[in-house]
Design a protein around this motif. Structure first.
Motif, PDB file in Angstrom:
ATOM      1  N   UNK A 151      44.944  51.976  32.817  1.00  0.00           N
ATOM      2  CA  UNK A 151      44.919  50.693  33.150  1.00  0.00           C
ATOM      3  C   UNK A 151      44.588  50.239  34.694  1.00  0.00           C
ATOM      4  N   UNK A 152      44.764  50.926  35.425  1.00  0.00           N
ATOM      5  CA  UNK A 152      44.647  50.781  37.029  1.00  0.00           C
ATOM      6  C   UNK A 152      43.490  49.920  37.293  1.00  0.00           C
ATOM      7  N   UNK A 153      42.455  50.195  37.024  1.00  0.00           N
ATOM      8  CA  UNK A 153      41.344  49.368  37.309  1.00  0.00           C
ATOM      9  C   UNK A 153      41.433  47.923  36.712  1.00  0.00           C
ATOM     10  N   UNK A 154      42.016  47.631  35.639  1.00  0.00           N
ATOM     11  CA  UNK A 154      42.121  46.552  35.126  1.00  0.00           C
ATOM     12  C   UNK A 154      43.248  45.800  35.954  1.00  0.00           C
ATOM     13  N   UNK A 155      44.198  46.449  36.340  1.00  0.00           N
ATOM     14  CA  UNK A 155      45.398  45.734  37.012  1.00  0.00           C
ATOM     15  C   UNK A 155      45.147  45.375  38.574  1.00  0.00           C
ATOM     16  N   UNK A 156      43.864  46.291  39.282  1.00  0.00           N
ATOM     17  CA  UNK A 156      43.427  45.780  40.319  1.00  0.00           C
ATOM     18  C   UNK A 156      42.418  44.756  40.075  1.00  0.00           C
ATOM     19  N   UNK A 157      41.801  44.535  39.260  1.00  0.00           N
ATOM     20  CA  UNK A 157      40.960  43.600  38.844  1.00  0.00           C
ATOM     21  C   UNK A 157      41.669  42.172  38.799  1.00  0.00           C
ATOM     22  N   UNK A 158      43.037  42.315  38.032  1.00  0.00           N
ATOM     23  CA  UNK A 158      43.579  41.417  37.800  1.00  0.00           C
ATOM     24  C   UNK A 158      44.327  40.723  39.231  1.00  0.00           C
ATOM     25  N   UNK A 159      44.858  41.376  39.900  1.00  0.00           N
ATOM     26  CA  UNK A 159      45.384  41.346  41.111  1.00  0.00           C
ATOM     27  C   UNK A 159      44.377  40.840  42.106  1.00  0.00           C
ATOM     28  N   UNK A 160      43.308  41.353  42.330  1.00  0.00           N
ATOM     29  CA  UNK A 160      42.281  40.842  43.294  1.00  0.00           C
ATOM     30  C   UNK A 160      42.047  39.323  42.851  1.00  0.00           C
ATOM     31  N   UNK A 161      41.663  38.963  41.518  1.00  0.00           N
ATOM     32  CA  UNK A 161      41.427  37.484  41.142  1.00  0.00           C
ATOM     33  C   UNK A 161      42.577  36.579  41.270  1.00  0.00           C
ATOM     34  N   UNK A 162      43.712  37.233  41.001  1.00  0.00           N
ATOM     35  CA  UNK A 162      45.107  36.257  41.199  1.00  0.00           C
ATOM     36  C   UNK A 162      45.036  35.958  42.611  1.00  0.00           C
ATOM     37  N   UNK A 163      44.760  37.100  43.548  1.00  0.00           N
ATOM     38  CA  UNK A 163      44.938  36.483  44.939  1.00  0.00           C
ATOM     39  C   UNK A 163      44.002  35.594  45.149  1.00  0.00           C
ATOM     40  N   UNK A 164      42.738  35.832  44.869  1.00  0.00           N
ATOM     41  CA  UNK A 164      41.533  34.990  45.362  1.00  0.00           C
ATOM     42  C   UNK A 164      42.037  33.400  44.713  1.00  0.00           C
ATOM     43  N   UNK A 165      42.503  33.367  43.671  1.00  0.00           N
ATOM     44  CA  UNK A 165      42.977  32.022  43.185  1.00  0.00           C
ATOM     45  C   UNK A 165      43.909  31.334  43.697  1.00  0.00           C
ATOM     46  N   UNK A 166      44.983  32.273  44.255  1.00  0.00           N
ATOM     47  CA  UNK A 166      46.255  31.823  44.753  1.00  0.00           C
ATOM     48  C   UNK A 166      45.549  31.060  46.169  1.00  0.00           C
ATOM     49  N   UNK A 167      44.487  31.749  46.876  1.00  0.00           N
ATOM     50  CA  UNK A 167      44.105  31.060  48.062  1.00  0.00           C
ATOM     51  C   UNK A 167      43.488  29.578  47.785  1.00  0.00           C
ATOM     52  N   UNK A 168      42.519  29.774  47.000  1.00  0.00           N
ATOM     53  CA  UNK A 168      41.705  28.676  46.336  1.00  0.00           C
ATOM     54  C   UNK A 168      42.547  27.564  45.582  1.00  0.00           C
ATOM     55  N   UNK A 169      43.560  27.850  45.211  1.00  0.00           N
ATOM     56  CA  UNK A 169      44.547  26.852  44.756  1.00  0.00           C
ATOM     57  C   UNK A 169      44.904  25.664  46.092  1.00  0.00           C
ATOM     58  N   UNK A 170      45.088  26.126  47.185  1.00  0.00           N
ATOM     59  CA  UNK A 170      45.179  25.576  48.376  1.00  0.00           C
ATOM     60  C   UNK A 170      43.913  25.143  49.183  1.00  0.00           C
ATOM     61  N   UNK A 171      43.338  24.221  49.170  1.00  0.00           N
ATOM     62  CA  UNK A 171      42.028  24.001  49.980  1.00  0.00           C
ATOM     63  C   UNK A 171      42.323  24.147  51.498  1.00  0.00           C
ATOM     64  N   UNK A 172      43.273  23.789  51.956  1.00  0.00           N
ATOM     65  CA  UNK A 172      43.355  23.913  53.428  1.00  0.00           C
ATOM     66  C   UNK A 172      43.687  25.253  53.762  1.00  0.00           C
ATOM     67  N   UNK A 173      44.013  26.145  53.119  1.00  0.00           N
ATOM     68  CA  UNK A 173      44.180  27.703  53.352  1.00  0.00           C
ATOM     69  C   UNK A 173      42.988  28.364  53.037  1.00  0.00           C
ATOM     70  N   UNK A 174      42.332  27.811  52.089  1.00  0.00           N
ATOM     71  CA  UNK A 174      40.883  28.466  51.846  1.00  0.00           C
ATOM     72  C   UNK A 174      40.110  28.087  53.077  1.00  0.00           C
ATOM     73  N   UNK A 175      40.209  26.996  53.343  1.00  0.00           N
ATOM     74  CA  UNK A 175      39.360  26.672  54.746  1.00  0.00           C
ATOM     75  C   UNK A 175      39.711  27.460  55.806  1.00  0.00           C
ATOM     76  N   UNK A 176      41.024  27.584  55.957  1.00  0.00           N
ATOM     77  CA  UNK A 176      41.480  28.278  57.129  1.00  0.00           C
ATOM     78  C   UNK A 176      41.094  29.838  57.084  1.00  0.00           C
TER      79      UNK A 176
END
Length: 116
Positions: free
Chosen positions: A54-79
């Motif tokens: 399951x490690x590849x799926x967990x890596x996929x999930x974490x990578x996209x969760x992190x990208x989304x976390x940043x994108x949820x905050x437009x100021x942070x994404x721009x920074x």
């Protein structure tokens, strides 16, 4: 540099770390990356089956969760985009290091946020 790597208003609540919830968040925040996400999910699923892990799926999930976390905050994404740009176009090694450190701090803060 900001004192707090993740800041500003949230566009959407933090999604659950499930493929469906992450897909919906990407569609809402960064729809231009849906094709990339779908391709990465297919690769992760293939690798998971090939390695019986399951490690590849967990890596996929974490990578996209992190990208989304940043994108949820437009100021942070721009920074983050600004720091990445400046790191790639820096005139001095010190400037490159500073901007790379800022980008890394933003990503690290997002990792910590999604891990809870």
């Amino acid at each position: 540099m900001s004192a707090q790597p993740i800041h500003g208003p949230e566009l959407i609540p933090r999604p659950a770390q499930t493929p469906t919830a992450l897909y919906e968040a990407v569609a809402a925040l960064i729809p231009h990356r849906l094709t990339e996400m779908t391709a990465e999910q297919a690769r992760a699923m293939t690798e998971a089956v090939e390695h019986n892990s399951l490690k590849p799926l967990l890596r996929f999930t974490m990578k996209w969760a992190v990208d989304i976390e940043i994108a949820r905050h437009p100021e942070t994404l721009a920074e983050l985009h600004r720091a990445e740009y400046l790191a790639n176009h820096a005139e001095t090694p010190e400037e490159r290091r500073q901007q790379a450190a800022l980008a890394g701090a933003i990503v690290n803060a997002a990792v910590e946020a999604v891990r809870g």
